[in-house]
Write an enzyme that holds these catalytic residues in place. Structure first.
Site, mmCIF file in Angstrom:
data_model
loop_
_atom_site.group_PDB
_atom_site.id
_atom_site.type_symbol
_atom_site.label_atom_id
_atom_site.label_comp_id
_atom_site.label_asym_id
_atom_site.label_seq_id
_atom_site.Cartn_x
_atom_site.Cartn_y
_atom_site.Cartn_z
ATOM 1 C CG HIS A 132 10.703 6.059 -50.278
ATOM 2 N ND1 HIS A 132 11.696 6.991 -50.494
ATOM 3 C CD2 HIS A 132 10.947 5.522 -49.055
ATOM 4 C CE1 HIS A 132 12.498 7.019 -49.444
ATOM 5 N NE2 HIS A 132 12.064 6.139 -48.555
ATOM 6 C CD GLU A 133 9.694 2.003 -47.584
ATOM 7 O OE1 GLU A 133 10.737 1.349 -47.375
ATOM 8 O OE2 GLU A 133 9.460 3.089 -47.019
ATOM 9 C CG HIS A 136 14.708 2.167 -49.091
ATOM 10 N ND1 HIS A 136 15.807 2.966 -48.867
ATOM 11 C CD2 HIS A 136 13.645 2.857 -48.616
ATOM 12 C CE1 HIS A 136 15.435 4.078 -48.277
ATOM 13 N NE2 HIS A 136 14.118 4.045 -48.110
#
Length: 182
Positions: A132-133, A136
């Site tokens: 998920h990071e 980003h």
């Protein structure tokens, strides 16, 4: 709307706000020049240093493959799968479960995880959080977040400047005090 466009809009808004408030506090060309200098300095600072500041605020320490080989291998494998350069990896000394990504672009990025999240999540769950990071980073969300945080801090500082300006009156170019409206 692309993230690069959002970043440009945020930087332009910050610049306009700094110039306007500087002109309000210090009338005339001096206020405009000060606003331009503040805007350029803040924008450059946000662009180049915001990631380092975020890591510093959390007292994050960079880790190497020797320090945490499983975490390092996980981030490396996920980065390759996402076709991203390997980010720096940091650990935050906190028992809270948290993770974040920072940096101005994928080539200057970092992923940080807390000690707490590494203790409570399984390896598979932690892999999901790190993936998920990395999204980003891939979407350039980290720069937008950094610029937004810089804008929030600048607005707070400008609010203080306006308060002092209203208490003591602003200064014109010929150094005469204007009347306090309150």
């Amino acid at each position: 709307m692309t993230n690069q466009f959002k970043t440009a809009v945020l930087l332009a808004t910050l610049s306009g706000l700094l110039i306007t408030i500087s002109n309000f506090i210090i009338r005339g060309n001096s206020g405009l020049i000060l606003g331009l200098i503040l805007a350029a300095g803040t924008n450059l600072f946000a662009w180049y240093q915001s990631g380092k500041i975020a890591l510093g605020v959390y007292r994050a320490r960079e880790v190497s493959p020797e320090d945490l080989p499983r975490l390092y291998d996980m981030v490396d494998r996920l980065s390759q799968r996402a076709n991203l350069p390997m980010p720096s990896i940091y650990v935050v000394p906190s028992q809270n479960a948290n993770a974040f990504a920072t940096g101005r672009d994928p080539e200057h990025s970092a992923v940080a995880v807390t000690e707490g999240i590494m203790q409570i999540l399984t390896e598979e769950e932690l892999e999901g959080v790190i993936a998920h990071e990395l999204t980003h980073i891939d979407n350039h969300d980290t720069l937008i977040q950094a610029v937004a945080a810089t804008i929030a801090g600048t607005i707070s500082h400008l609010g203080q400047m306006l308060t002092y300006g209203m208490w003591f009156g602003s200064f014109s170019r010929d150094d005469n005090r204007s009347a306090n409206p309150i």
